[in-house]
Design a protein around this motif. Sequence first.
Motif, short mmCIF file in Angstrom:
data_model
loop_
_atom_site.label_atom_id
_atom_site.label_comp_id
_atom_site.label_asym_id
_atom_site.label_seq_id
_atom_site.Cartn_x
_atom_site.Cartn_y
_atom_site.Cartn_z
N HIS A 85 -46.84 -71.58 105.82
CA HIS A 85 -48.20 -71.09 105.58
C HIS A 85 -48.54 -70.07 106.66
CE1 HIS A 85 -49.24 -74.52 102.82
NE2 HIS A 85 -48.27 -75.09 103.50
N GLN A 88 -51.84 -70.26 108.70
CA GLN A 88 -52.03 -71.40 109.60
C GLN A 88 -51.38 -71.17 110.96
OE1 GLN A 88 -50.87 -75.08 107.58
NE2 GLN A 88 -51.84 -74.42 105.68
N LEU A 100 -52.26 -85.92 106.68
CA LEU A 100 -52.47 -84.80 105.76
C LEU A 100 -53.92 -84.55 105.32
CD1 LEU A 100 -51.35 -82.55 103.96
CD2 LEU A 100 -50.91 -84.28 102.21
N TRP A 103 -56.26 -83.76 108.16
CA TRP A 103 -55.74 -82.54 108.81
C TRP A 103 -56.18 -81.29 108.02
CZ3 TRP A 103 -52.00 -79.32 106.49
CH2 TRP A 103 -51.47 -78.32 107.31
N LEU A 104 -56.10 -81.38 106.69
CA LEU A 104 -56.51 -80.23 105.86
C LEU A 104 -57.97 -79.87 106.13
CD1 LEU A 104 -54.93 -81.08 102.37
CD2 LEU A 104 -54.40 -79.07 103.77
N THR A 108 -57.14 -76.97 108.68
CA THR A 108 -56.54 -75.98 107.79
C THR A 108 -57.56 -75.16 107.00
OG1 THR A 108 -54.69 -77.48 107.63
CG2 THR A 108 -54.77 -75.73 106.00
N ARG A 217 -51.99 -75.05 95.22
CA ARG A 217 -51.82 -75.65 96.56
C ARG A 217 -51.12 -77.01 96.48
NH1 ARG A 217 -54.82 -74.25 101.25
NH2 ARG A 217 -53.47 -75.21 102.74
N PHE A 218 -51.72 -77.94 95.79
CA PHE A 218 -51.11 -79.23 95.41
C PHE A 218 -52.04 -79.85 94.38
CE2 PHE A 218 -52.78 -82.53 98.79
CZ PHE A 218 -54.01 -81.91 98.88
N HIS A 244 -46.84 -78.46 96.81
CA HIS A 244 -46.46 -79.62 97.61
C HIS A 244 -46.32 -80.82 96.68
CE1 HIS A 244 -48.69 -76.98 100.41
NE2 HIS A 244 -47.93 -77.49 101.37
N GLU A 247 -46.07 -85.98 99.68
CA GLU A 247 -45.89 -85.76 101.11
C GLU A 247 -46.32 -87.00 101.89
OE1 GLU A 247 -47.94 -82.21 102.27
OE2 GLU A 247 -47.55 -82.46 104.41
N HIS A 283 -41.70 -81.05 100.64
CA HIS A 283 -41.80 -82.42 101.20
C HIS A 283 -40.99 -83.45 100.43
CE1 HIS A 283 -44.54 -80.98 104.22
NE2 HIS A 283 -45.19 -80.34 103.25
N SER A 308 -42.77 -81.05 110.15
CA SER A 308 -44.09 -81.33 109.60
C SER A 308 -44.22 -82.80 109.21
CB SER A 308 -44.33 -80.44 108.38
OG SER A 308 -45.48 -80.84 107.68
N ASP A 334 -43.00 -75.23 107.41
CA ASP A 334 -44.34 -75.72 107.06
C ASP A 334 -45.34 -75.56 108.20
OD1 ASP A 334 -46.29 -76.76 105.39
OD2 ASP A 334 -45.89 -78.83 105.96
N1 GUN Z 1 -50.81 -80.11 101.01
C1 GUN Z 1 -51.77 -79.28 100.56
N2 GUN Z 1 -51.96 -78.24 101.38
C2 GUN Z 1 -51.10 -78.39 102.38
C3 GUN Z 1 -50.81 -77.61 103.54
O1 GUN Z 1 -51.41 -76.58 103.82
N3 GUN Z 1 -49.81 -78.09 104.34
C4 GUN Z 1 -49.15 -79.23 104.06
N4 GUN Z 1 -48.20 -79.63 104.89
N5 GUN Z 1 -49.41 -79.99 103.00
C5 GUN Z 1 -50.37 -79.57 102.16
#
Ligand code: GUN
Length: 465
Positions: A85, A88, A100, A103-104, A108, A217-218, A244, A247, A283, A308, A334
């Motif tokens: 990313h 980031q 995760l 953290w987002l 992020t 994104r996911f 993703h 994860e 992941h 990561s 990552d």
């Molecule tokens: N899952 C959704 N967005 C992200 C991201 O920015 N990084 C990671 N590692 N997992 C995510």
Amino acid sequence: MAASASIWKTIYLGSFVHSQTLTELEICRQGAIGVDENGVIDFVEKNISNISELKSKDSSWQDAKTVKIPGNGFFFPGFIDTHTHAPQHPNTGLFGKTTLLDWLQTYTFPMESSFKDLDRADRIYQNFVARTLSHGTTTCAYYATIHVPATNLLANICLKRGQRALVGRVCMNSDLSPEYYRDESVESSVRDSKTSIDYIRSIDPAGDIVKPIITPRFAPSCTAECLTAIGQLAAQEDTFIQTHISENKNEVALVQELFPTSKSYTDVYDTHSLLTPKTILAHAVHLSPEERRTILERGSKISHCPASNTAITSGCSPIRTLINEGHTIGLGTDISGGFHPSILDNVRQAIWVSRHLSIQIQSDAAKLSTEEALYLATRGGAAVVGLEDKVGGFEVGKEFDAQMIVLGEVGDEGGIEAGPVDVFGWENGQEMVEKWVYAGDDRNTVAVWVRGRLVHATRKFKGAE
Ligand code: GUN
Ligand code: FE
């Protein structure tokens, strides 16, 4: 220089190392690789002692330039980063004790949302692309942000600096993301993605250096309607897809809650036509055997992000199982879930994670070897991004994406100045590679080429003669 401009025919002289198979490296101590005006490898000699003899064999190489390794070292294929990313980058190393989902929200989304400021995006993207090149990354699959101008800027920067890249505008329309940082609607998500795809294709129509990649994104970031529309767009445009998967355990539970009729996380992507042979899934830590079978059947690829997965404590991906099942796997830094922009560092991290698994299960079977991890970083990654016929190793017909690795002292520099690895002259090729993998860093990456074009060099690089 435009990325397609022709270059001098050049002979790269000295040791070279590349993966022959998953478990074997070819180490050639007296090599010569001839690269033509288009950056394509024209010949590979494996036992050459005399450059004039080589040139006289074929008069068309008389005027070729020569690049020699100063001191002890070898040419190695450029690294492929299959998941990172770029926006980031300023957060690299910042994750505290988050996992995760928090953290987002904490790190992020606030950082990525700031990329509506194009000057700021320019400063960070220029810095990050230069940084990844300096670590020998010649191909990179990038997530950008939701912003079209900044995403297009990242593609421009990669093209100008000559780094092969897949560049994706991030799609995220669900209310998992804060109001200040999400797509306004399904329509705007698809429209903005298409605008960016068209732009990236306009600056590099053949896709030799930069290509677009559709980037939901996911699953939790996209509504079902959005995933459907994005799947359709990917099919229409015949693009790569990146996202993703599985994860972190809380994320897997969240996906089940958000998509209650789906059989699994993998099934969410599968039922929205997002699992194709051009899909890169990052992941893959907590997949069930059935999910892994589906991924294999669809021909989708896996990006293993070991640093990561440890940093934000997502888990240990069962990489040996994935390899044994026949998945196509590359490595991903990552950033900034991962804390290091170097694929070499992730080679080490992949090995460490596999060793921790091996300690847990009390079996050597889980351990990745140095050779296997280097394969994932080069040929494995090349297959993940669909470039296995073009890069990843040194064969006639492939394009010359390479890094010059120098260990120990060069000229009269002191050992410390020369970089982190000391060599004494008696090391064999295998030992040189192992010293580099376990103790080396970007100070050893003296020069980097993509398609025969020099894209990074340090003071130690003496140029071509
Ligand atoms: N899952 C959704 N967005 C992200 C991201 O920015 N990084 C990671 N590692 N997992 C995510
Ligand atoms: Fe990621």
